[in-house]
Structure formats: C-alpha cells, structure tokens
Design a protein around this motif. Structure first.
Motif, PDB file in Angstrom:
ATOM      1  N   ARG A  38       0.833  -1.187   0.000  1.00  0.00           N
ATOM      2  CA  ARG A  38       0.000   0.000   0.000  1.00  0.00           C
ATOM      3  C   ARG A  38       0.873   1.244   0.000  1.00  0.00           C
ATOM      4  O   ARG A  38       2.014   1.224   0.449  1.00  0.00           O
ATOM      5  N   GLN A  39       0.304   2.320  -0.505  1.00  0.00           N
ATOM      6  CA  GLN A  39       0.992   3.597  -0.524  1.00  0.00           C
ATOM      7  C   GLN A  39       0.009   4.685  -0.130  1.00  0.00           C
ATOM      8  O   GLN A  39      -0.925   4.986  -0.874  1.00  0.00           O
ATOM      9  N   GLY A  40       0.215   5.242   1.043  1.00  0.00           N
ATOM     10  CA  GLY A  40      -0.615   6.324   1.517  1.00  0.00           C
ATOM     11  C   GLY A  40      -0.132   7.659   0.990  1.00  0.00           C
ATOM     12  O   GLY A  40       0.954   7.769   0.420  1.00  0.00           O
ATOM     13  N   PRO A  41      -0.926   8.708   1.181  1.00  0.00           N
ATOM     14  CA  PRO A  41      -0.544  10.042   0.706  1.00  0.00           C
ATOM     15  C   PRO A  41       0.779  10.495   1.312  1.00  0.00           C
ATOM     16  O   PRO A  41       0.943  10.478   2.539  1.00  0.00           O
ATOM     17  N   GLY A  42       1.718  10.873   0.473  1.00  0.00           N
ATOM     18  CA  GLY A  42       3.006  11.350   0.938  1.00  0.00           C
ATOM     19  C   GLY A  42       3.904  10.292   1.543  1.00  0.00           C
ATOM     20  O   GLY A  42       4.900  10.637   2.184  1.00  0.00           O
ATOM     21  N   LYS A  43       3.577   9.033   1.354  1.00  0.00           N
ATOM     22  CA  LYS A  43       4.356   7.951   1.933  1.00  0.00           C
ATOM     23  C   LYS A  43       4.945   7.054   0.852  1.00  0.00           C
ATOM     24  O   LYS A  43       4.490   7.045  -0.286  1.00  0.00           O
ATOM     25  N   GLU A  44       5.947   6.297   1.252  1.00  0.00           N
ATOM     26  CA  GLU A  44       6.512   5.291   0.366  1.00  0.00           C
ATOM     27  C   GLU A  44       5.630   4.052   0.358  1.00  0.00           C
ATOM     28  O   GLU A  44       4.890   3.782   1.303  1.00  0.00           O
ATOM     29  N   ARG A  45       5.718   3.312  -0.719  1.00  0.00           N
ATOM     30  CA  ARG A  45       4.990   2.067  -0.796  1.00  0.00           C
ATOM     31  C   ARG A  45       5.545   1.092   0.235  1.00  0.00           C
ATOM     32  O   ARG A  45       6.763   0.944   0.388  1.00  0.00           O
ATOM     33  N   GLU A  46       4.657   0.425   0.955  1.00  0.00           N
ATOM     34  CA  GLU A  46       5.074  -0.481   2.007  1.00  0.00           C
ATOM     35  C   GLU A  46       4.392  -1.833   1.894  1.00  0.00           C
ATOM     36  O   GLU A  46       3.276  -1.947   1.391  1.00  0.00           O
ATOM     37  N   PHE A  47       5.070  -2.826   2.393  1.00  0.00           N
ATOM     38  CA  PHE A  47       4.543  -4.176   2.425  1.00  0.00           C
ATOM     39  C   PHE A  47       3.438  -4.280   3.455  1.00  0.00           C
ATOM     40  O   PHE A  47       3.540  -3.735   4.555  1.00  0.00           O
ATOM     41  N   VAL A  48       2.379  -4.986   3.100  1.00  0.00           N
ATOM     42  CA  VAL A  48       1.254  -5.196   4.002  1.00  0.00           C
ATOM     43  C   VAL A  48       1.154  -6.660   4.419  1.00  0.00           C
ATOM     44  O   VAL A  48       1.133  -6.981   5.605  1.00  0.00           O
ATOM     45  N   ALA A  49       1.068  -7.550   3.454  1.00  0.00           N
ATOM     46  CA  ALA A  49       0.915  -8.969   3.741  1.00  0.00           C
ATOM     47  C   ALA A  49       1.342  -9.787   2.541  1.00  0.00           C
ATOM     48  O   ALA A  49       1.266  -9.323   1.403  1.00  0.00           O
ATOM     49  N   GLY A  50       1.782 -11.012   2.786  1.00  0.00           N
ATOM     50  CA  GLY A  50       2.178 -11.898   1.719  1.00  0.00           C
ATOM     51  C   GLY A  50       1.783 -13.327   2.025  1.00  0.00           C
ATOM     52  O   GLY A  50       1.591 -13.694   3.191  1.00  0.00           O
ATOM     53  N   ILE A  51       1.665 -14.129   0.981  1.00  0.00           N
ATOM     54  CA  ILE A  51       1.333 -15.536   1.135  1.00  0.00           C
ATOM     55  C   ILE A  51       2.092 -16.328   0.087  1.00  0.00           C
ATOM     56  O   ILE A  51       2.159 -15.942  -1.079  1.00  0.00           O
ATOM     57  N   SER A  52       2.684 -17.437   0.500  1.00  0.00           N
ATOM     58  CA  SER A  52       3.467 -18.258  -0.410  1.00  0.00           C
ATOM     59  C   SER A  52       2.569 -19.201  -1.192  1.00  0.00           C
ATOM     60  O   SER A  52       1.505 -19.613  -0.715  1.00  0.00           O
ATOM     61  N   SER A  53       3.013 -19.544  -2.396  1.00  0.00           N
ATOM     62  CA  SER A  53       2.266 -20.494  -3.207  1.00  0.00           C
ATOM     63  C   SER A  53       2.401 -21.906  -2.668  1.00  0.00           C
ATOM     64  O   SER A  53       1.473 -22.701  -2.771  1.00  0.00           O
ATOM     65  N   ARG A  54       3.557 -22.209  -2.119  1.00  0.00           N
ATOM     66  CA  ARG A  54       3.816 -23.504  -1.510  1.00  0.00           C
ATOM     67  C   ARG A  54       3.573 -23.445  -0.013  1.00  0.00           C
ATOM     68  O   ARG A  54       4.282 -22.756   0.708  1.00  0.00           O
ATOM     69  N   GLY A  55       2.550 -24.146   0.421  1.00  0.00           N
ATOM     70  CA  GLY A  55       2.259 -24.235   1.836  1.00  0.00           C
ATOM     71  C   GLY A  55       1.339 -23.167   2.379  1.00  0.00           C
ATOM     72  O   GLY A  55       0.730 -23.359   3.436  1.00  0.00           O
ATOM     73  N   SER A  57       2.091 -20.250   3.653  1.00  0.00           N
ATOM     74  CA  SER A  57       2.577 -19.497   4.800  1.00  0.00           C
ATOM     75  C   SER A  57       2.357 -18.007   4.575  1.00  0.00           C
ATOM     76  O   SER A  57       2.433 -17.520   3.443  1.00  0.00           O
ATOM     77  N   THR A  58       2.092 -17.293   5.643  1.00  0.00           N
ATOM     78  CA  THR A  58       1.742 -15.883   5.539  1.00  0.00           C
ATOM     79  C   THR A  58       2.690 -15.016   6.340  1.00  0.00           C
ATOM     80  O   THR A  58       3.355 -15.468   7.274  1.00  0.00           O
ATOM     81  N   SER A  59       2.723 -13.754   5.962  1.00  0.00           N
ATOM     82  CA  SER A  59       3.531 -12.764   6.653  1.00  0.00           C
ATOM     83  C   SER A  59       2.780 -11.449   6.650  1.00  0.00           C
ATOM     84  O   SER A  59       2.101 -11.117   5.676  1.00  0.00           O
ATOM     85  N   TYR A  60       2.915 -10.686   7.735  1.00  0.00           N
ATOM     86  CA  TYR A  60       2.187  -9.438   7.868  1.00  0.00           C
ATOM     87  C   TYR A  60       3.088  -8.334   8.398  1.00  0.00           C
ATOM     88  O   TYR A  60       4.012  -8.581   9.177  1.00  0.00           O
ATOM     89  N   ALA A  61       2.795  -7.129   7.967  1.00  0.00           N
ATOM     90  CA  ALA A  61       3.410  -5.976   8.586  1.00  0.00           C
ATOM     91  C   ALA A  61       2.875  -5.829  10.008  1.00  0.00           C
ATOM     92  O   ALA A  61       1.719  -6.147  10.288  1.00  0.00           O
ATOM     93  N   GLY A  62       3.718  -5.351  10.899  1.00  0.00           N
ATOM     94  CA  GLY A  62       3.310  -5.217  12.286  1.00  0.00           C
ATOM     95  C   GLY A  62       2.097  -4.327  12.478  1.00  0.00           C
ATOM     96  O   GLY A  62       1.287  -4.553  13.384  1.00  0.00           O
ATOM     97  N   SER A  63       1.942  -3.333  11.614  1.00  0.00           N
ATOM     98  CA  SER A  63       0.853  -2.386  11.754  1.00  0.00           C
ATOM     99  C   SER A  63      -0.518  -2.980  11.440  1.00  0.00           C
ATOM    100  O   SER A  63      -1.536  -2.406  11.815  1.00  0.00           O
TER     101      SER A  63
END
Length: 121
Positions: A38-55, A57-63
C-alpha cells in the motif's frame, strides 16, 4: 506473463471491514509468492501482507497484524485481503503483487493497477 487485477476498494468508516481481491492470470504456475502493498498520501509504498504459493505461509506488517488476513483460493487463482478494524491510517492505494523468485525480489515482478481504500467518517 502474469497479469493481476485487484478489486474491492472503497470508502469505509473507522472500525469497518473491507475485503480486497486479486485475480491472477497468465503463467500463474510460476508464482512463488503473492502479496499486498500500500501507498498512503506522501508515503513510500510499504509491504502489508504476503502468502506463499507452496504451503500458504503468511507474513504481515506489524501495523496490520491481528487486523488483516491474507488468504488464497487456488481454484480461482485469487488472493484476498480481509481488512478488519480499519483505521484512518490504513487509507492508501492498495496494490496486489506477485513474484516468481524465492525469496521474493524487491520490488516484486508483477503488479496490479491498485485500488483505493479510504477510511474516514
């Protein structure tokens, strides 16, 4: 080789929920990971969440951990981002992305056009 189309953005009130969808097409067999940025106004693009194709598995930004859930439906070649307890600071353009490498490269190889999420009363 991979095309991504996201949908589901819109205007919601603080505390509300929204589900984003990302449909993948093309050489989907080559995808190792899909995620949301995601990219908010005046901010850099940041990672939010991801999911692997194998298995799956998920990952999330702390926020967003504990509020957002990423999932996939392999039969539909679609990844979702369920967003609950939305806050004004979640306001951003949300992008679906995919990468064929593992670990995924920065930036990811393939990107959707983005969908606007606005959290406001």
């Amino acid at each position: 080789q991979v095309q991504l189309v996201e949908s589901g953005g819109g205007l919601v009130q603080p505390g509300g929920s929204l589900r984003l969808s990302c449909a993948a097409s093309g050489s989907i067999f080559s995808i190792n990971v899909m995620g949301w940025f995601r990219q908010g106004p005046g901010k850099e693009r940041e990672f939010v969440a991801g999911i692997s194709s194998r298995g799956g598995s998920t990952s999330y930004a702390g926020s967003v951990k504990g509020r957002f859930t990423i999932s996939r439906d392999n039969a539909k070649n679609t990844v979702y981002l369920q967003m609950n307890s939305l806050k004004p600071e979640d306001t951003a353009v949300y992008y679906c992305a995919a990468d064929t490498s593992w670990p995924p490269a920065l930036p990811y190889e393939y990107w959707g056009q983005g969908t606007q999420v606005t959290v406001s009363s």
